[in-house]
Design a protein around this motif. Sequence first.
Motif, PDB file in Angstrom:
ATOM      1  N   LEU A 131     -14.204   2.688  -7.501  1.00 37.14           N
ATOM      2  CA  LEU A 131     -13.849   1.517  -6.708  1.00 37.14           C
ATOM      3  C   LEU A 131     -12.398   1.142  -6.981  1.00 37.14           C
ATOM      4  CD1 LEU A 131     -16.939  -0.781  -7.372  1.00 37.14           C
ATOM      5  CD2 LEU A 131     -16.477   0.521  -5.303  1.00 37.14           C
ATOM      6  N   ILE A 132     -11.714   0.665  -5.954  1.00 33.52           N
ATOM      7  CA  ILE A 132     -10.359   0.155  -6.161  1.00 33.52           C
ATOM      8  C   ILE A 132     -10.243  -1.204  -5.485  1.00 33.52           C
ATOM      9  CG2 ILE A 132      -9.298   2.423  -6.390  1.00 33.52           C
ATOM     10  CD1 ILE A 132      -8.230   2.126  -3.558  1.00 33.52           C
ATOM     11  N   ASP A 133      -9.307  -1.999  -5.974  1.00 34.48           N
ATOM     12  CA  ASP A 133      -9.063  -3.308  -5.369  1.00 34.48           C
ATOM     13  C   ASP A 133      -7.798  -3.237  -4.511  1.00 34.48           C
ATOM     14  OD1 ASP A 133      -7.118  -3.171  -7.296  1.00 34.48           O
ATOM     15  OD2 ASP A 133      -7.624  -5.052  -8.262  1.00 34.48           O
ATOM     16  N   LEU A 134      -7.450  -4.344  -3.910  1.00 35.46           N
ATOM     17  CA  LEU A 134      -6.307  -4.381  -3.009  1.00 35.46           C
ATOM     18  C   LEU A 134      -4.999  -4.056  -3.729  1.00 35.46           C
ATOM     19  CD1 LEU A 134      -5.305  -4.906  -0.157  1.00 35.46           C
ATOM     20  CD2 LEU A 134      -5.162  -7.327  -0.723  1.00 35.46           C
ATOM     21  N   LYS A 135      -4.871  -4.524  -4.951  1.00 40.60           N
ATOM     22  CA  LYS A 135      -3.652  -4.263  -5.721  1.00 40.60           C
ATOM     23  C   LYS A 135      -3.474  -2.760  -5.968  1.00 40.60           C
ATOM     24  CE  LYS A 135      -1.294  -5.519  -9.977  1.00 40.60           C
ATOM     25  NZ  LYS A 135      -1.363  -6.288 -11.215  1.00 40.60           N
ATOM     26  N   LYS A 136      -4.540  -2.096  -6.382  1.00 44.73           N
ATOM     27  CA  LYS A 136      -4.473  -0.660  -6.641  1.00 44.73           C
ATOM     28  C   LYS A 136      -4.266   0.112  -5.337  1.00 44.73           C
ATOM     29  CE  LYS A 136      -4.579   2.709  -9.533  1.00 44.73           C
ATOM     30  NZ  LYS A 136      -3.503   2.842 -10.521  1.00 44.73           N
ATOM     31  N   MET A 137      -4.905  -0.350  -4.266  1.00 41.16           N
ATOM     32  CA  MET A 137      -4.721   0.289  -2.968  1.00 41.16           C
ATOM     33  C   MET A 137      -3.256   0.205  -2.548  1.00 41.16           C
ATOM     34  SD  MET A 137      -6.632  -0.536   0.683  1.00 41.16           S
ATOM     35  CE  MET A 137      -8.073  -1.128  -0.147  1.00 41.16           C
ATOM     36  N   SER A 138      -2.654  -0.951  -2.750  1.00 37.42           N
ATOM     37  CA  SER A 138      -1.249  -1.140  -2.417  1.00 37.42           C
ATOM     38  C   SER A 138      -0.363  -0.189  -3.219  1.00 37.42           C
ATOM     39  CB  SER A 138      -0.855  -2.590  -2.696  1.00 37.42           C
ATOM     40  OG  SER A 138       0.516  -2.768  -2.553  1.00 37.42           O
ATOM     41  N   GLU A 139      -0.690  -0.041  -4.477  1.00 35.97           N
ATOM     42  CA  GLU A 139       0.069   0.845  -5.354  1.00 35.97           C
ATOM     43  C   GLU A 139      -0.059   2.311  -4.917  1.00 35.97           C
ATOM     44  OE1 GLU A 139      -0.617   2.094  -9.906  1.00 35.97           O
ATOM     45  OE2 GLU A 139      -0.502  -0.069  -9.547  1.00 35.97           O
ATOM     46  N   LEU A 140      -1.263   2.736  -4.580  1.00 28.40           N
ATOM     47  CA  LEU A 140      -1.496   4.128  -4.199  1.00 28.40           C
ATOM     48  C   LEU A 140      -0.918   4.467  -2.827  1.00 28.40           C
ATOM     49  CD1 LEU A 140      -5.185   4.589  -5.391  1.00 28.40           C
ATOM     50  CD2 LEU A 140      -3.135   5.551  -6.436  1.00 28.40           C
ATOM     51  N   LYS A 158     -14.609 -11.622  -4.800  1.00 25.14           N
ATOM     52  CA  LYS A 158     -13.866 -10.410  -5.147  1.00 25.14           C
ATOM     53  C   LYS A 158     -14.267  -9.278  -4.206  1.00 25.14           C
ATOM     54  CE  LYS A 158     -11.292  -7.912  -7.912  1.00 25.14           C
ATOM     55  NZ  LYS A 158      -9.885  -7.867  -7.694  1.00 25.14           N
ATOM     56  N   ARG A 159     -13.271  -8.457  -3.805  1.00 31.76           N
ATOM     57  CA  ARG A 159     -13.539  -7.317  -2.927  1.00 31.76           C
ATOM     58  C   ARG A 159     -13.030  -6.038  -3.577  1.00 31.76           C
ATOM     59  NH1 ARG A 159     -10.997  -8.534   2.804  1.00 31.76           N
ATOM     60  NH2 ARG A 159      -9.148  -8.609   1.514  1.00 31.76           N
ATOM     61  N   TRP A 160     -13.804  -4.987  -3.426  1.00 32.73           N
ATOM     62  CA  TRP A 160     -13.416  -3.641  -3.836  1.00 32.73           C
ATOM     63  C   TRP A 160     -13.734  -2.705  -2.692  1.00 32.73           C
ATOM     64  CZ3 TRP A 160     -16.694  -6.617  -6.933  1.00 32.73           C
ATOM     65  CH2 TRP A 160     -16.134  -7.093  -8.115  1.00 32.73           C
ATOM     66  N   TRP A 161     -13.188  -1.498  -2.773  1.00 35.35           N
ATOM     67  CA  TRP A 161     -13.483  -0.483  -1.772  1.00 35.35           C
ATOM     68  C   TRP A 161     -13.837   0.816  -2.480  1.00 35.35           C
ATOM     69  CZ3 TRP A 161     -10.019  -4.314  -1.370  1.00 35.35           C
ATOM     70  CH2 TRP A 161     -10.100  -5.127  -0.239  1.00 35.35           C
ATOM     71  N   LYS A 162     -14.814   1.534  -1.917  1.00 39.13           N
ATOM     72  CA  LYS A 162     -15.188   2.845  -2.455  1.00 39.13           C
ATOM     73  C   LYS A 162     -14.043   3.804  -2.179  1.00 39.13           C
ATOM     74  CE  LYS A 162     -20.025   1.939  -1.571  1.00 39.13           C
ATOM     75  NZ  LYS A 162     -21.182   2.282  -0.727  1.00 39.13           N
ATOM     76  N   TYR A 163     -13.569   4.450  -3.220  1.00 37.64           N
ATOM     77  CA  TYR A 163     -12.315   5.189  -3.147  1.00 37.64           C
ATOM     78  C   TYR A 163     -12.346   6.358  -2.167  1.00 37.64           C
ATOM     79  CZ  TYR A 163      -8.245   7.852  -4.482  1.00 37.64           C
ATOM     80  OH  TYR A 163      -7.076   8.551  -4.434  1.00 37.64           O
ATOM     81  N   LYS A 164     -13.269   7.297  -2.345  1.00 35.70           N
ATOM     82  CA  LYS A 164     -13.246   8.523  -1.529  1.00 35.70           C
ATOM     83  C   LYS A 164     -13.425   8.248  -0.035  1.00 35.70           C
ATOM     84  CE  LYS A 164     -14.315  11.793  -5.146  1.00 35.70           C
ATOM     85  NZ  LYS A 164     -15.183  12.853  -5.614  1.00 35.70           N
ATOM     86  N   PRO A 165     -14.433   7.469   0.372  1.00 33.77           N
ATOM     87  CA  PRO A 165     -14.541   7.197   1.813  1.00 33.77           C
ATOM     88  C   PRO A 165     -13.359   6.388   2.351  1.00 33.77           C
ATOM     89  CG  PRO A 165     -16.492   6.411   0.628  1.00 33.77           C
ATOM     90  CD  PRO A 165     -15.544   6.939  -0.380  1.00 33.77           C
ATOM     91  N   LEU A 166     -12.791   5.529   1.509  1.00 35.31           N
ATOM     92  CA  LEU A 166     -11.634   4.738   1.916  1.00 35.31           C
ATOM     93  C   LEU A 166     -10.447   5.637   2.245  1.00 35.31           C
ATOM     94  CD1 LEU A 166     -10.201   1.905   2.125  1.00 35.31           C
ATOM     95  CD2 LEU A 166      -9.462   2.354  -0.223  1.00 35.31           C
ATOM     96  N   ILE A 167     -10.168   6.597   1.381  1.00 37.73           N
ATOM     97  CA  ILE A 167      -9.041   7.499   1.597  1.00 37.73           C
ATOM     98  C   ILE A 167      -9.245   8.306   2.875  1.00 37.73           C
ATOM     99  CG2 ILE A 167      -7.803   9.493   0.653  1.00 37.73           C
ATOM    100  CD1 ILE A 167      -7.155   6.760  -0.642  1.00 37.73           C
ATOM    101  N   GLN A 168     -10.461   8.760   3.118  1.00 37.80           N
ATOM    102  CA  GLN A 168     -10.743   9.508   4.354  1.00 37.80           C
ATOM    103  C   GLN A 168     -10.521   8.618   5.582  1.00 37.80           C
ATOM    104  OE1 GLN A 168     -14.722  10.822   3.671  1.00 37.80           O
ATOM    105  NE2 GLN A 168     -14.101  12.579   2.425  1.00 37.80           N
TER     106      GLN A 168
END
Length: 89
Positions: free
Chosen positions: A33-42, A70-80
């Motif tokens: 899982l990643i949050d908005l901050k990590k998503m922004s960084e990546l 709080k919100r998170w996103w599942k990493y692999k499906p998010l990237i796809q």
Amino acid sequence: MLPANIELQLDKQAIRQYIEKRLDEEVREVFFLIDLKKMSELLCMSERYITDELLHDPRIRICEVRRNRKRWWKYKPLIQAIEEIVSEW
């Protein structure tokens, strides 16, 4: 017998970049899982831009997990999903 003289020139910058790239790939495989901050960084995008342009897309909303506020996103499906969205731009 002739003595061997071998000179080896290494590009330290290229080696460093290669190592950082490999480490980054390995770390990404660990995320669940990643949050908005990590998503922004990546993604190298601002949090506001991601919120305005990506998070309202239904493909992204499927990946969202909420707990209280709080919100998170599942990493692999998010990237796809992001790859699909960006390819449409």
